[in-house]
Write an enzyme that holds these catalytic residues in place. Structure first.
Site, mmCIF file in Angstrom:
data_model
loop_
_atom_site.group_PDB
_atom_site.id
_atom_site.type_symbol
_atom_site.label_atom_id
_atom_site.label_comp_id
_atom_site.label_asym_id
_atom_site.label_seq_id
_atom_site.Cartn_x
_atom_site.Cartn_y
_atom_site.Cartn_z
ATOM 1 N N TYR A 1 62.974 -78.565 4.089
ATOM 2 C CA TYR A 1 63.131 -79.977 3.767
ATOM 3 C C TYR A 1 62.352 -80.400 2.531
ATOM 4 O O TYR A 1 62.728 -81.350 1.861
ATOM 5 C CB TYR A 1 62.680 -80.837 4.956
ATOM 6 C CG TYR A 1 63.713 -80.980 6.040
ATOM 7 C CD1 TYR A 1 64.282 -79.862 6.629
ATOM 8 C CD2 TYR A 1 64.112 -82.232 6.466
ATOM 9 C CE1 TYR A 1 65.222 -79.993 7.622
ATOM 10 C CE2 TYR A 1 65.055 -82.369 7.461
ATOM 11 C CZ TYR A 1 65.608 -81.252 8.036
ATOM 12 O OH TYR A 1 66.536 -81.397 9.017
ATOM 13 N N LYS B 1 62.802 -66.940 12.915
ATOM 14 C CA LYS B 1 63.880 -66.007 12.587
ATOM 15 C C LYS B 1 63.212 -64.797 11.937
ATOM 16 O O LYS B 1 63.410 -64.483 10.756
ATOM 17 C CB LYS B 1 64.910 -66.713 11.685
ATOM 18 C CG LYS B 1 66.193 -65.942 11.481
ATOM 19 C CD LYS B 1 67.065 -65.782 12.709
ATOM 20 C CE LYS B 1 68.236 -64.877 12.354
ATOM 21 N NZ LYS B 1 69.029 -64.445 13.506
ATOM 22 N N ASP C 1 68.231 -67.943 17.084
ATOM 23 C CA ASP C 1 69.608 -67.895 17.600
ATOM 24 C C ASP C 1 69.617 -67.545 19.083
ATOM 25 O O ASP C 1 70.338 -68.158 19.876
ATOM 26 C CB ASP C 1 70.478 -66.937 16.774
ATOM 27 C CG ASP C 1 69.848 -65.580 16.536
ATOM 28 O OD1 ASP C 1 68.662 -65.384 16.896
ATOM 29 O OD2 ASP C 1 70.537 -64.690 15.993
ATOM 30 N N ASP D 1 64.982 -79.387 14.019
ATOM 31 C CA ASP D 1 65.974 -80.459 13.878
ATOM 32 C C ASP D 1 67.202 -80.126 14.732
ATOM 33 O O ASP D 1 67.660 -80.946 15.538
ATOM 34 C CB ASP D 1 66.345 -80.590 12.397
ATOM 35 C CG ASP D 1 67.220 -81.788 12.114
ATOM 36 O OD1 ASP D 1 67.210 -82.746 12.917
ATOM 37 O OD2 ASP D 1 67.928 -81.774 11.085
ATOM 38 N N ASP E 1 68.314 -81.647 18.768
ATOM 39 C CA ASP E 1 69.591 -82.314 19.044
ATOM 40 C C ASP E 1 70.326 -81.585 20.173
ATOM 41 O O ASP E 1 70.922 -82.214 21.056
ATOM 42 C CB ASP E 1 70.495 -82.351 17.799
ATOM 43 C CG ASP E 1 70.287 -83.609 16.975
ATOM 44 O OD1 ASP E 1 69.156 -84.124 16.965
ATOM 45 O OD2 ASP E 1 71.252 -84.080 16.336
HETATM 46 C C1 IPM Z 1 65.912 -86.313 12.584
HETATM 47 C C2 IPM Z 1 66.944 -86.681 11.566
HETATM 48 C C3 IPM Z 1 66.261 -86.655 10.224
HETATM 49 C C4 IPM Z 1 65.872 -85.228 9.953
HETATM 50 C C5 IPM Z 1 67.040 -87.257 9.033
HETATM 51 C C6 IPM Z 1 67.458 -88.670 9.296
HETATM 52 C C7 IPM Z 1 66.230 -87.163 7.775
HETATM 53 O O1 IPM Z 1 68.030 -85.824 11.652
HETATM 54 O O2 IPM Z 1 64.885 -86.993 12.661
HETATM 55 O O3 IPM Z 1 66.104 -85.331 13.303
HETATM 56 O O4 IPM Z 1 66.709 -84.401 9.573
HETATM 57 O O5 IPM Z 1 64.686 -84.925 10.148
HETATM 58 MG MG MG Z 2 67.979 -84.545 13.370
#
Ligand code: IPM
Ligand code: MG
Length: 363
Positions: free
Chosen positions: A142, A192, A224, A248, A252
């Site tokens: 990032y 990884k 993975d 990230d 999710d």
């Molecule tokens: C998160 C989001 C952020 C990230 C974006 C909005 C920059 O996806 O907080 O997970 O990728 O960190």
């Molecule tokens: Mg995210």
């Protein structure tokens, strides 16, 4: 005593909706528990691009640095989405995280019994899931330089850089062990290792740090393989620590076990007490302005704020218990609605939580 200062950045899309809920619960809980809190609203993301041309102004960074905590909604939306823009709403969030030194992103994933029916996993697989992902938040792909579009071998291309320094790995892995000490004492580090040099480096540093915590069980796993194991056996994990990009994606993935990303809170912490709290979900432009967003992720983020910034575990427990009771009583926003439950909008969900929020026990 001086009041606590919280900078509130609603952002875009459903950000303002869920932040209104979070701010209300914050005020209410602060009053019940006798805290003075001043909330100051500031623009961030697309809302800031529209007004100032940048997603996060220097003033907002300074206000956040001067505050005790930031409560963030969500940023982004189709209006600012184009592959060729100069700046994105998301860069505003990244700038805030970086400027405040918030390297430790804590994302708890708890599957509520009342929501088992909404989980994409079978109830017997999802029941009892209670894990925390500790995502490194201000390093890796990032932020690594160079990061640019450029000519590569005579044609247009782009480059991002994946870089980690020892101190960056050490501090997040240490946080994971400290976090695990207050939980089930198990840390899994995800990398990884078999392909990336940064992965081999990460694993080496994590293994060294682990030796300092003999009372916490430690393992490493490939990213993975873990992505598969996570969905197959979600109850097996306690604290999972990983680098920025994997964290990230994996958060999710794990978040969906709860039935909806609308249920997931997060805290981003630095070393000097700096902190930012935000729901894990995005700005959901498709339902923005309709008043139907799920405010629970933000409300649970406010609970984390009480726990980690205000050092008020009782108030945090009270907010979490109120959310639990609200779900048990059948209140559901659209994202977690099931037959036989009660469909409500953002405002009614918030009112239901506040009605169930109990102040400190007498005596
Ligand atoms: C998160 C989001 C952020 C990230 C974006 C909005 C920059 O996806 O907080 O997970 O990728 O960190
Ligand atoms: Mg995210």
């Amino acid at each position: 005593m001086n009041p606590w200062r919280v900078v509130v950045t609603p952002g875009d899309g459903i950000g303002p909706d869920v932040i209104a809920s979070g701010a209300e619960v914050l005020d209410h809980a602060a009053r019940s528990f006798g805290l003075r809190v001043v909330q100051t609203e500031r623009p961030l993301g697309g809302a800031s691009i529209d007004r100032f041309g940048v997603p996060c102004t220097d003033e907002v960074v300074q206000d956040a640095l001067d505050a005790d905590a930031v409560l963030l909604g969500a940023v982004g939306g189709p209006r600012w989405d184009s592959p060729y823009v100069q700046t994105t709403p998301e860069e505003g969030v990244l700038r805030l995280r970086k400027s405040l030194g918030l390297y430790a992103n804590v994302r708890p994933v708890r599957v509520h019994d009342a929501l088992l029916g909404c989980s994409p996993l079978r109830p017997e697989v999802a029941r009892g899931t209670d894990l925390v992902i500790l995502r490194e938040l201000i390093g890796g792909l990032y932020f690594g330089q160079p990061k640019e579009m450029r000519q590569i071998d005579g044609e247009p291309g782009a480059v991002d850089t994946l870089v980690y320094r020892r101190s960056e790995v050490e501090r997040i892995v240490r946080r994971a062990f400290q976090w695990a000490a207050g939980r089930r004492r198990r840390v899994l580090s995800v990398d990884k290792f078999n392909v990336l040099v940064t992965g081999r480096f990460w694993r080496g540093v994590a293994t060294e740090v682990a030796a300092e915590y003999p009372h916490v069980e430690f393992r490493s796993m490939l990213a993975d393989a873990f992505a598969a194991a996570l969905v197959a056996r979600p109850t097996e994990w306690d604290v999972v620590v990983t680098e920025n990009t994997f964290g990230d994606f994996l958060s999710d993935e794990a978040g969906m076990f709860t039935g909806s990303l609308g249920m997931l809170p997060s805290a981003s912490l630095g070393d000097d007490g700096r902190a930012l709290y935000e729901p894990v979900h995005g700005s959901a432009p498709d339902i923005a302005g309709q008043g139907i967003a799920n405010p629970l992720a933000t409300i649970l983020s406010v609970a984390m704020l009480f726990r980690h910034t205000f050092d008020q575990p009782q108030a945090a427990d009270a907010i979490e218990a109120a959310v639990e009771r609200t779900l048990d009583d059948g209140f559901r926003t659209r994202d977690i609605f099931e037959e036989g439950t009660r469909l409500v909008d953002t405002t009614s969900m918030t009112a239901a939580v506040i009605a169930r929020l109990e102040g400190p026990a007498a005596g």
